[in-house]
Design a protein around this motif. Structure first.
Motif, PDB file in Angstrom:
ATOM      1  N   THR A   1       0.741  -1.594   0.181  1.00  0.00           N
ATOM      2  CA  THR A   1       0.191   0.201  -0.263  1.00  0.00           C
ATOM      3  C   THR A   1       0.846   1.388   0.067  1.00  0.00           C
ATOM      4  O   THR A   1       0.973   1.961  -0.803  1.00  0.00           O
ATOM      5  CB  THR A   1      -1.236   0.057   1.148  1.00  0.00           C
TER       6      THR A   1
ATOM      7  N   VAL B   1     -14.414   6.013  -4.753  1.00  0.00           N
ATOM      8  CA  VAL B   1     -14.034   4.786  -4.962  1.00  0.00           C
ATOM      9  C   VAL B   1     -14.462   4.028  -4.073  1.00  0.00           C
ATOM     10  O   VAL B   1     -14.774   3.768  -2.931  1.00  0.00           O
ATOM     11  CB  VAL B   1     -12.887   5.053  -4.522  1.00  0.00           C
TER      12      VAL B   1
ATOM     13  N   ILE C   1     -14.261  -0.408  -3.548  1.00  0.00           N
ATOM     14  CA  ILE C   1     -14.256  -1.159  -3.317  1.00  0.00           C
ATOM     15  C   ILE C   1     -14.199  -3.054  -2.531  1.00  0.00           C
ATOM     16  O   ILE C   1     -15.673  -2.705  -1.777  1.00  0.00           O
ATOM     17  CB  ILE C   1     -12.375  -1.337  -2.163  1.00  0.00           C
TER      18      ILE C   1
ATOM     19  N   PRO D   1      -9.537  -5.219   1.632  1.00  0.00           N
ATOM     20  CA  PRO D   1      -9.484  -3.887   1.651  1.00  0.00           C
ATOM     21  C   PRO D   1      -8.624  -2.970   1.661  1.00  0.00           C
ATOM     22  O   PRO D   1      -8.640  -1.332   0.898  1.00  0.00           O
ATOM     23  CB  PRO D   1      -9.718  -3.962   3.369  1.00  0.00           C
TER      24      PRO D   1
ATOM     25  N   CYS E   1      -8.288   0.130  -1.982  1.00  0.00           N
ATOM     26  CA  CYS E   1      -8.230   1.868  -1.252  1.00  0.00           C
ATOM     27  C   CYS E   1      -6.475   2.378  -1.599  1.00  0.00           C
ATOM     28  O   CYS E   1      -6.839   3.442  -2.925  1.00  0.00           O
ATOM     29  CB  CYS E   1      -7.949   2.283  -0.144  1.00  0.00           C
TER      30      CYS E   1
ATOM     31  N   THR F   1      -6.733   2.630  -6.497  1.00  0.00           N
ATOM     32  CA  THR F   1      -7.694   3.545  -6.723  1.00  0.00           C
ATOM     33  C   THR F   1      -7.495   4.767  -6.115  1.00  0.00           C
ATOM     34  O   THR F   1      -7.282   5.404  -7.309  1.00  0.00           O
ATOM     35  CB  THR F   1      -9.281   2.735  -6.369  1.00  0.00           C
ATOM     36  N   ALA F   2      -7.140   5.067  -4.985  1.00  0.00           N
ATOM     37  CA  ALA F   2      -7.221   6.320  -4.629  1.00  0.00           C
ATOM     38  C   ALA F   2      -6.294   7.232  -4.881  1.00  0.00           C
ATOM     39  O   ALA F   2      -5.951   8.498  -5.131  1.00  0.00           O
ATOM     40  CB  ALA F   2      -7.624   6.438  -3.471  1.00  0.00           C
TER      41      ALA F   2
ATOM     42  N   ILE G   1     -13.913   6.683  -0.377  1.00  0.00           N
ATOM     43  CA  ILE G   1     -13.414   6.076  -0.525  1.00  0.00           C
ATOM     44  C   ILE G   1     -15.194   5.105   0.441  1.00  0.00           C
ATOM     45  O   ILE G   1     -14.917   5.205   1.394  1.00  0.00           O
ATOM     46  CB  ILE G   1     -12.354   5.614  -0.383  1.00  0.00           C
TER      47      ILE G   1
ATOM     48  N   PRO H   1     -15.645   1.602   1.169  1.00  0.00           N
ATOM     49  CA  PRO H   1     -14.889   0.026   1.702  1.00  0.00           C
ATOM     50  C   PRO H   1     -16.379  -0.566   1.943  1.00  0.00           C
ATOM     51  O   PRO H   1     -17.636  -0.693   1.975  1.00  0.00           O
ATOM     52  CB  PRO H   1     -14.134   0.232   2.697  1.00  0.00           C
TER      53      PRO H   1
ATOM     54  N   PRO I   1      -9.269   0.043   6.394  1.00  0.00           N
ATOM     55  CA  PRO I   1      -9.732   1.891   5.366  1.00  0.00           C
ATOM     56  C   PRO I   1     -10.023   2.337   6.239  1.00  0.00           C
ATOM     57  O   PRO I   1      -9.596   3.610   6.223  1.00  0.00           O
ATOM     58  CB  PRO I   1     -11.220   1.590   4.594  1.00  0.00           C
TER      59      PRO I   1
ATOM     60  N   ILE J   1      -9.110  12.570   1.496  1.00  0.00           N
ATOM     61  CA  ILE J   1     -10.135  11.391   1.738  1.00  0.00           C
ATOM     62  C   ILE J   1     -10.440  11.454   2.465  1.00  0.00           C
ATOM     63  O   ILE J   1     -10.559  11.441   4.011  1.00  0.00           O
ATOM     64  CB  ILE J   1      -8.321  10.204   2.125  1.00  0.00           C
TER      65      ILE J   1
ATOM     66  N   ILE K   1     -13.347   8.224   4.015  1.00  0.00           N
ATOM     67  CA  ILE K   1     -14.225   7.036   4.606  1.00  0.00           C
ATOM     68  C   ILE K   1     -15.243   6.687   5.062  1.00  0.00           C
ATOM     69  O   ILE K   1     -15.897   7.204   5.541  1.00  0.00           O
ATOM     70  CB  ILE K   1     -13.302   6.473   5.339  1.00  0.00           C
TER      71      ILE K   1
END
Length: 487
Positions: free
Chosen positions: A115, A155, A157, A162, A166, A169-170, A182, A184, A192, A209, A211
């Motif tokens: 990641t 996004v 996913i 997970p 993330c 794509t992000a 995002i 998840p 996430p 960002i 979530i």
């Protein structure tokens, strides 16, 4: 074997990350998260509803001009800072990902470094999206095109990866100047959520960002929101169809990375005993819950029986069990529903004449409370059968027989999917010839060692469209803007 209980004291707060805030009370209700290793409840997860979706999109829209206009070296620095924090938090993220979906720590230990690498690689593109000066006629004019971000990207996913999902794509979307919301899976909320916390710790502006753990209804609210400028979805074909339909109302562009039924073509010039461990990776890796996993093994006549026998023998030695045991290679599938669905597909295959060589049942004894399925090999599978044509997303390997190269390619391409393909042969010309003919976005020859951040990844046909990775992944989240000046 005693299954170790997950340490829930290390879980992040279960609130949603919206702008700079952690939202604990949500309008979308809540759901219990169950640890796949033993079925125990780890926490009550608040789900984003329409109110939280709107708040997250508004936060992303407010932050997007700031993020886009930020000097590229500063955006790069912040993305590198996030990568540093991910690496520093690697041990905890490994733990969280194992709690999320039961993937053994032997596997999830690679997740945080991978990641971090995705964020670092894509950070390098912040100042490399160059424009073009374009010749014009008639007369003397200046025409140029520049790459511009879409704006706010949704996004969405899947549960199987997970954290990496993330980042894949992000990270390119952020490098291009977009902000992200995002979503998840509600099955895998913890890693996430921690990523969202780390982004704020890194100094990335609030709202860049966000979530939103959400149910399918929350996902629909996100897709339909008029403040979303692009959607990128990773998951199943039926869900993708609903997303595309919902996106039509606002004419929102959609990128899709969908499932596969990836064929591995095994020719009779290989060393069977040396190659079988690689051939079994499709059912071993993540307990078969991977979109690129080679779960349709096509073997040439002359070595068919040898491959089946060697695969059966090798399966017996796969370390399966407690995800927290660092020697465990195979863990559970995601939940009870997945167990029932996968066993149903095996039963349907045997009713159609296929033969279960090994496995085909739920694990008992100390593993009985978790969602463990025995690694399963099904041989003599017709290519037209349901199990050969549909993604199992579980630890099941279907073995089919072919006679020659032409038949092998025809069988491999005879599916609605086109994500990945594999070729096992020592003949160089055949390897390139077959790889060229396979209808797949990605082809591996004689092994699969993952998806580097620098290569294009995506499918054809029913496996979606668009690409993640490399320059193609960054440009997935930009659109050219043309500017003409009369001189």
């Amino acid at each position: 074997m005693t299954i170790i209980k997950p340490d829930i004291t290390r879980l992040p707060g279960t609130g949603l990350v919206i702008g700079a805030d952690r939202v604990e009370d949500s309008s979308g209700g809540a759901v219990e998260h169950r640890y796949p290793g033993d079925g125990s409840v780890t926490g009550l997860i608040p789900l984003a509803g329409a109110h939280e979706v709107d708040a997250a999109v508004r936060a992303a829209r407010a932050a997007q001009p700031i993020w886009e206009r930020m000097a590229p070296p500063e955006r790069r620095r912040l993305l590198h800072r996030l990568a540093d924090l991910i690496e520093a938090d690697s041990e905890r993220l490994t733990h969280l990902t194992t709690i999320d979906n039961g993937t053994p720590m032997m596997v999830t230990a690679h997740g945080a470094p991978a990641t971090a690498e995705l964020f670092r690689y894509n950070a390098g593109w912040t100042d490399r999206l160059e424009g073009s000066v374009i010749p014009t006629w008639p007369g003397s004019n200046l025409d140029y095109a520049v790459e511009k971000p879409y704006g706010v990207v949704a996004v969405i996913i899947s549960f199987n990866g997970p954290l990496i999902g993330c980042a894949m794509t992000a990270a390119p979307a952020l490098a291009a100047g977009n902000t992200v919301v995002i979503k998840p899976s509600q099955l895998t909320p913890y890693s996430p959520t921690r990523l969202g916390e780390l982004a704020l710790e890194a100094g990335i502006p609030p709202g860049v960002i966000n979530i939103l753990v959400a149910s399918a209804q929350g996902g629909t609210e996100l897709v339909k929101h008029p403040g979303i400028d692009k959607i990128h979805f990773t998951g199943s074909g039926p869900t993708a169809q609903r997303i595309v339909t919902d996106a039509v109302a606002n004419m929102t562009p959609v990128g899709l990375e969908l499932g596969g039924k990836s064929a591995a073509l095994v020719f009779d010039d290989i060393d069977v005993d040396a190659t079988v461990p690689a051939l079994l990776s499709g059912l071993i890796n993540m307990s078969g819950q991977g979109c690129i996993n080679a779960t349709r093994l096509m073997v040439q006549d002359g070595i068919y029986d040898h491959v089946v026998a060697a695969a059966e023998k090798t399966i017996e030695h796969i370390p399966m069990g407690d995800p927290y045991d660092k020697t465990t290679v195979m863990g559970p599938v995601i939940n009870e529903q997945a167990c029932d669905r996968i066993l149903g597909m095996i039963d349907r295959a045997t009713e159609g004449g296929a033969r279960v060589v090994t496995g085909g049942h739920r694990m008992g004894d100390d593993l009985a409370d978790g969602f463990f399925l025995a690694p399963t090999i099904v041989a003599d599978v017709p290519n037209s059968s349901y199990i050969a044509q549909n993604e199992v997303f579980g630890p099941v390997l279907s073995i089919l027989r072919f006679t020659n190269e032409t038949e092998a390619v025809s069988m491999a391409n005879d599916t609605e999917f086109g994500l990945a393909g594999y070729v096992y042969t020592h003949k160089l010309e055949r390897a390139h010839r077959v790889a060229d003919k396979l209808q797949a976005g990605n082809v591996w020859i004689n092994d699969c060692t993952g998806i580097p951040a620098s290569v294009p990844f995506g499918g054809v046909k029913g496996s979606g469209f668009g690409r993640l990775g490399g320059k193609w992944g960054v440009r997935e989240f930009t659109q050219p803007k043309n500017i003409w000046l009369k001189l």
